[in-house]
Scaffold this motif. Structure first.
Motif, PDB file in Angstrom:
ATOM      1  N   GLY A 151      15.303 -35.285 -80.362  1.00 46.81           N
ATOM      2  CA  GLY A 151      14.194 -36.136 -79.961  1.00 46.81           C
ATOM      3  C   GLY A 151      14.374 -37.556 -80.459  1.00 46.81           C
ATOM      4  O   GLY A 151      14.085 -38.527 -79.755  1.00 46.81           O
ATOM      5  N   SER A 152      14.879 -37.694 -81.681  1.00 45.36           N
ATOM      6  CA  SER A 152      15.176 -39.030 -82.213  1.00 45.36           C
ATOM      7  C   SER A 152      16.262 -39.709 -81.388  1.00 45.36           C
ATOM      8  O   SER A 152      16.193 -40.924 -81.132  1.00 45.36           O
ATOM      9  CB  SER A 152      15.614 -38.920 -83.678  1.00 45.36           C
ATOM     10  N   MET A 153      17.250 -38.928 -80.962  1.00 45.61           N
ATOM     11  CA  MET A 153      18.309 -39.488 -80.117  1.00 45.61           C
ATOM     12  C   MET A 153      17.733 -39.956 -78.782  1.00 45.61           C
ATOM     13  O   MET A 153      18.126 -40.994 -78.247  1.00 45.61           O
ATOM     14  CB  MET A 153      19.402 -38.438 -79.896  1.00 45.61           C
ATOM     15  N   ALA A 154      16.767 -39.200 -78.238  1.00 41.89           N
ATOM     16  CA  ALA A 154      16.125 -39.609 -76.992  1.00 41.89           C
ATOM     17  C   ALA A 154      15.387 -40.932 -77.176  1.00 41.89           C
ATOM     18  O   ALA A 154      15.422 -41.804 -76.298  1.00 41.89           O
ATOM     19  CB  ALA A 154      15.162 -38.520 -76.513  1.00 41.89           C
ATOM     20  N   TRP A 155      14.726 -41.113 -78.331  1.00 39.12           N
ATOM     21  CA  TRP A 155      14.068 -42.400 -78.619  1.00 39.12           C
ATOM     22  C   TRP A 155      15.095 -43.523 -78.676  1.00 39.12           C
ATOM     23  O   TRP A 155      14.864 -44.615 -78.138  1.00 39.12           O
ATOM     24  CB  TRP A 155      13.321 -42.307 -79.957  1.00 39.12           C
ATOM     25  N   ASP A 156      16.225 -43.278 -79.332  1.00 38.09           N
ATOM     26  CA  ASP A 156      17.240 -44.331 -79.459  1.00 38.09           C
ATOM     27  C   ASP A 156      17.833 -44.699 -78.096  1.00 38.09           C
ATOM     28  O   ASP A 156      18.088 -45.878 -77.814  1.00 38.09           O
ATOM     29  CB  ASP A 156      18.360 -43.867 -80.397  1.00 38.09           C
ATOM     30  N   ILE A 157      18.070 -43.694 -77.252  1.00 39.12           N
ATOM     31  CA  ILE A 157      18.602 -43.984 -75.914  1.00 39.12           C
ATOM     32  C   ILE A 157      17.573 -44.782 -75.118  1.00 39.12           C
ATOM     33  O   ILE A 157      17.917 -45.753 -74.433  1.00 39.12           O
ATOM     34  CB  ILE A 157      18.964 -42.684 -75.180  1.00 39.12           C
ATOM     35  N   ALA A 158      16.316 -44.371 -75.194  1.00 41.20           N
ATOM     36  CA  ALA A 158      15.263 -45.097 -74.487  1.00 41.20           C
ATOM     37  C   ALA A 158      15.222 -46.559 -74.926  1.00 41.20           C
ATOM     38  O   ALA A 158      15.000 -47.460 -74.113  1.00 41.20           O
ATOM     39  CB  ALA A 158      13.914 -44.432 -74.745  1.00 41.20           C
ATOM     40  N   CYS A 159      15.462 -46.796 -76.208  1.00 37.28           N
ATOM     41  CA  CYS A 159      15.416 -48.151 -76.752  1.00 37.28           C
ATOM     42  C   CYS A 159      16.645 -48.967 -76.356  1.00 37.28           C
ATOM     43  O   CYS A 159      16.533 -50.119 -75.957  1.00 37.28           O
ATOM     44  CB  CYS A 159      15.291 -48.081 -78.270  1.00 37.28           C
ATOM     45  N   GLN A 160      17.822 -48.349 -76.457  1.00 41.13           N
ATOM     46  CA  GLN A 160      19.069 -49.089 -76.260  1.00 41.13           C
ATOM     47  C   GLN A 160      19.577 -49.079 -74.817  1.00 41.13           C
ATOM     48  O   GLN A 160      20.289 -50.001 -74.411  1.00 41.13           O
ATOM     49  CB  GLN A 160      20.151 -48.498 -77.168  1.00 41.13           C
ATOM     50  N   THR A 180      14.136 -50.046 -85.724  1.00 39.63           N
ATOM     51  CA  THR A 180      14.288 -51.186 -84.838  1.00 39.63           C
ATOM     52  C   THR A 180      12.940 -51.855 -84.589  1.00 39.63           C
ATOM     53  O   THR A 180      11.888 -51.217 -84.702  1.00 39.63           O
ATOM     54  CB  THR A 180      14.892 -50.739 -83.491  1.00 39.63           C
ATOM     55  N   THR A 181      12.966 -53.113 -84.267  1.00 36.96           N
ATOM     56  CA  THR A 181      11.739 -53.832 -83.916  1.00 36.96           C
ATOM     57  C   THR A 181      11.743 -54.283 -82.471  1.00 36.96           C
ATOM     58  O   THR A 181      10.728 -54.755 -81.967  1.00 36.96           O
ATOM     59  CB  THR A 181      11.565 -55.071 -84.816  1.00 36.96           C
ATOM     60  N   GLU A 182      12.889 -54.139 -81.785  1.00 33.02           N
ATOM     61  CA  GLU A 182      12.996 -54.556 -80.393  1.00 33.02           C
ATOM     62  C   GLU A 182      13.801 -53.537 -79.603  1.00 33.02           C
ATOM     63  O   GLU A 182      14.764 -52.970 -80.108  1.00 33.02           O
ATOM     64  CB  GLU A 182      13.685 -55.921 -80.273  1.00 33.02           C
ATOM     65  N   CYS A 183      13.396 -53.317 -78.354  1.00 32.13           N
ATOM     66  CA  CYS A 183      14.139 -52.456 -77.439  1.00 32.13           C
ATOM     67  C   CYS A 183      14.478 -53.239 -76.176  1.00 32.13           C
ATOM     68  O   CYS A 183      13.908 -54.306 -75.933  1.00 32.13           O
ATOM     69  CB  CYS A 183      13.329 -51.208 -77.109  1.00 32.13           C
ATOM     70  N   ASP A 184      15.382 -52.693 -75.367  1.00 30.95           N
ATOM     71  CA  ASP A 184      15.911 -53.461 -74.247  1.00 30.95           C
ATOM     72  C   ASP A 184      14.936 -53.619 -73.087  1.00 30.95           C
ATOM     73  O   ASP A 184      15.024 -54.578 -72.344  1.00 30.95           O
ATOM     74  CB  ASP A 184      17.204 -52.813 -73.736  1.00 30.95           C
ATOM     75  N   ALA A 185      14.055 -52.661 -72.883  1.00 27.75           N
ATOM     76  CA  ALA A 185      13.131 -52.762 -71.759  1.00 27.75           C
ATOM     77  C   ALA A 185      12.023 -51.737 -71.928  1.00 27.75           C
ATOM     78  O   ALA A 185      12.147 -50.792 -72.716  1.00 27.75           O
ATOM     79  CB  ALA A 185      13.873 -52.526 -70.432  1.00 27.75           C
ATOM     80  N   PRO A 186      10.932 -51.887 -71.196  1.00 28.43           N
ATOM     81  CA  PRO A 186       9.868 -50.884 -71.241  1.00 28.43           C
ATOM     82  C   PRO A 186      10.352 -49.532 -70.712  1.00 28.43           C
ATOM     83  O   PRO A 186      11.312 -49.459 -69.935  1.00 28.43           O
ATOM     84  CB  PRO A 186       8.795 -51.473 -70.314  1.00 28.43           C
ATOM     85  N   VAL A 187       9.679 -48.465 -71.117  1.00 24.87           N
ATOM     86  CA  VAL A 187      10.032 -47.123 -70.674  1.00 24.87           C
ATOM     87  C   VAL A 187       8.761 -46.297 -70.473  1.00 24.87           C
ATOM     88  O   VAL A 187       7.673 -46.688 -70.894  1.00 24.87           O
ATOM     89  CB  VAL A 187      10.925 -46.384 -71.703  1.00 24.87           C
ATOM     90  N   HIS A 188       8.928 -45.147 -69.832  1.00 27.89           N
ATOM     91  CA  HIS A 188       7.899 -44.117 -69.795  1.00 27.89           C
ATOM     92  C   HIS A 188       8.277 -43.098 -70.859  1.00 27.89           C
ATOM     93  O   HIS A 188       9.351 -42.493 -70.805  1.00 27.89           O
ATOM     94  CB  HIS A 188       7.838 -43.457 -68.424  1.00 27.89           C
ATOM     95  N   LEU A 189       7.397 -42.891 -71.848  1.00 24.65           N
ATOM     96  CA  LEU A 189       7.695 -42.028 -72.984  1.00 24.65           C
ATOM     97  C   LEU A 189       6.580 -41.017 -73.204  1.00 24.65           C
ATOM     98  O   LEU A 189       5.399 -41.374 -73.216  1.00 24.65           O
ATOM     99  CB  LEU A 189       7.868 -42.871 -74.248  1.00 24.65           C
TER     100      LEU A 189
END
Length: 285
Positions: A151-160, A180-189
């Protein structure tokens, strides 16, 4: 006695029928047993396992990321994980992690201050591309989901790499520190967490593993990152389940959306969660 031309037509028709029946595997003949239950699809950087639904024309897919110490092979053999997705017409893709710091159990290269040899964001992207090519997966209907470290990996992929999937779902696993404080784009989570979880506590914790210090992140602090990225800064819609669960939905966002559910349980995937996630996924705008 059968005429030669008649025999040739029958032979040709028979070959065509065989090739048609074998179509899902014929295009992937060079991959050996890949796609057959319990047989891995091998990439240069690792392997994954696949279970396909009955309808093979451009199916949606769930890429499931296992928890610490598990494997893609173990998960593809677990009917409780696979069957709810297959029944809904989804292909199930189960990648395997890489040896962790103790060089025995499989783990993911989560952003936790300690780097494994493999870039797992790149690896899952390679798995995604390979599965789309081999099995005709619909690339616009991919859900990346995982449990615990998965699940943590899914968060990281969503972010990066948010472009990898239409939606992301995690159970009992979120960002680790340094967060992290910034991600590449919005997502559905869609995130679900047990209020009594002591393995990955809701508030986070410090721990030492094989002589290395780690810090699990506070889930609410991580959700604040997503609220900023999705511009979901208003109040959530609150609801309560008959099982005592509490749910918050941020739907009025500039982009993307967040569903956050807290159950009364501990460290695990709640019963009925897979169907709930698919209902949410299929209703995304």
């Amino acid at each position: 006695m059968m005429r030669p031309e008649t025999r040739d037509r029958i032979l040709t028709l028979g070959i065509a029928i065989v090739l048609t029946a074998a179509k899902p595997n014929a295009a992937h003949a060079s991959y050996g047993e890949c796609g057959v239950p319990d047989a891995p699809c091998k990439l240069e950087s690792g392997e994954y396992y696949v279970a396909m639904p009955e309808v093979l024309d451009d199916p949606p897919a769930v890429i499931w990321l296992h928890g610490y110490g598990r494997s893609g092979k173990a998960m593809i053999q677990n009917a409780a994980y696979v069957d709810p997705f297959i029944r809904r017409g989804y292909a199930v893709i189960m990648p395997s992690g890489r040896p962790s710091i103790n060089v025995k159990d499989l783990d993911w290269g989560v952003a936790d201050g300690y780097d494994l040899e493999r870039d797992d964001v790149a690896f899952i992207n390679a798995v995604r591309a390979d599965a789309v090519d081999r099995f005709g997966i619909d690339p616009s209907r991919i859900l990346i989901a995982g449990f615990s470290r998965g699940g943590s990996m899914a968060w990281d992929i969503a972010c990066q790499a948010p472009e990898m999937a239409r939606g992301f779902a995690a159970a009992a696993g979120a960002f680790w520190e340094p967060m992290t404080t910034e991600c590449d784009a919005p997502v559905h989570l869609f995130h679900v967490h047990g209020f009594k979880d002591r393995m990955v506590p809701f508030e986070g914790r410090e721990l030492t593993w094989e002589g290395v210090d780690f810090h699990q992140g506070n889930v609410m602090k991580g959700l604040d990152v997503w609220r900023r990225e999705n511009a979901c800064l208003g109040s959530a819609e609150n609801s309560f389940g008959d099982d005592g669960s509490m749910q918050k939905d941020w739907m009025d966002c500039a982009a993307g959306s967040i569903r956050f559910k807290v159950t009364k349980g501990g460290h695990g995937v709640p019963e009925g969660w897979r169907d709930a996630v698919l209902d949410w996924f299929e209703a995304l705008p």
